[in-house]
Enzyme design. Structure first.
Site, PDB file in Angstrom:
ATOM      1  N   CYS A  20      -1.644   8.773   3.520  1.00 58.89           N
ATOM      2  CA  CYS A  20      -1.709   8.621   2.062  1.00 58.89           C
ATOM      3  C   CYS A  20      -3.096   9.016   1.563  1.00 58.89           C
ATOM      4  CB  CYS A  20      -1.371   7.182   1.652  1.00 58.89           C
ATOM      5  SG  CYS A  20      -2.427   5.936   2.390  1.00 58.89           S
TER       6      CYS A  20
ATOM      7  N   GLU B  25       0.871  -1.179   0.000  1.00 60.47           N
ATOM      8  CA  GLU B  25       0.000   0.000   0.000  1.00 60.47           C
ATOM      9  C   GLU B  25       0.901   1.219   0.000  1.00 60.47           C
ATOM     10  OE1 GLU B  25      -3.209   2.382   2.816  1.00 60.47           O
ATOM     11  OE2 GLU B  25      -1.991   0.780   3.649  1.00 60.47           O
TER      12      GLU B  25
END
Length: 289
Positions: free
Chosen positions: A244, A210
């Site tokens: 993020c 990720e």
């Protein structure tokens, strides 16, 4: 240290993988209970070491608890008994799922508990042993969570804690006994890990990664301006914008732009920047220089 951790985890794999899925799940549920009991201690460490506000830290402990319970449920559902598949009359087809070996889990500082625990819980639930390397900035949160998992019943050799810098992570990934990697962090490092794994002989080693991105919000004239402003402030400034998923770009239709920007300026002026240990603080510090 990395070599010893991999050796012990590799030797412990067969015993842990043959531990009934229900028993592995029960251990993760116990870990969730212990995290709930020790929430103030975990919260204090997340605030002190990760610089997160108390509100963000509480949410993170809850997320870590959710991960433990979710993967415990997944273990019971997918690993307890073979899954029967459809097939022709007179033929029986079933699918049984098993661990791959030693999983290397490398986690970031912006979620020092939730992502660290989530990676480990998923790997353990599936019958893998784990060598976990937390971010350099937040080893104490990680150490406490590993202690909790060991107290809950995870065998010491089935979960190794290896703090350190990037060279430690690189050594773990390059080790021939690495059966899989779970990584959350920069796209650049993810590419390096992928290249390292691809260069090794033997079976293809899975990489679950990720990485960062650009989060945009688009609001047209049908949007409720108050809700847009609330969501923008939350997404852009929770964790000082160090996620993020943090909002990077806001697109507004001309018809509502002036109104939303005026409300947004007002909302931003109400944000309190300061020491995250102070309950009044909305935005804490960034992680380092």
């Amino acid at each position: 240290d990395a070599n010893e951790a991999m050796s012990r985890a590799y030797a412990a794999f067969r015993t842990w993988e043959t531990t009934p899925a229900a028993d592995r799940a029960a251990i993760l549920d116990r870990a969730a209970d212990l995290m709930q009991e020790r929430l103030p201690e975990l919260l204090a460490l997340i605030v002190r070491e990760g610089g997160r506000t108390q509100g963000d830290a509480i949410s993170e402990v809850r997320e870590a608890i959710d991960f433990c319970r979710y993967y415990a449920a997944q273990a019971r559902e997918k690993f307890a008994e073979p899954i029967l598949l459809p097939g022709p009359t007179g033929e029986r087809n079933s699918l049984s799922l098993h661990g791959r070996g030693v999983f290397v889990c490398i986690s970031p500082w912006n979620f020092p508990l939730a992502i660290f625990v989530g990676q480990i819980a998923a790997a353990l639930a599936a019958g893998n042993t784990v060598v976990a390397k937390p971010a350099e900035q937040t080893p104490l949160v990680a150490m406490l969570s590993v202690q909790i998992l060991h107290t809950a019943g995870v065998p010491v050799d089935a979960l190794a804690f290896v703090p350190g810098g990037g060279q430690i992570g690189a050594a773990l990934v390059a080790d021939p006994r690495c059966g899989g990697v779970a990584f959350t962090g920069s796209t650049e490092v993810a590419r390096l890990i992928a290249q390292s794994l691809a260069a090794k002989n033997g079976p293809i080693v899975p990489l679950i990664a990720e990485t960062g991105g650009q989060n945009a919000l688009i609001a047209d004239s049908s949007a409720l301006c108050e809700q847009v402003v609330r969501d923008v402030l939350s997404s852009a400034f929770n964790s000082a914008g160090q996620r993020c998923s943090a909002l990077r770009v806001l697109f507004l239709q001309d018809d509502i732009a002036d109104k939303v920007l005026g409300m947004l300026r007002g909302g931003m002026q109400e944000l309190r920047i300061g020491n995250p240990a102070d309950i009044r603080t909305d935005v804490g510090p960034v992680i380092d220089d």
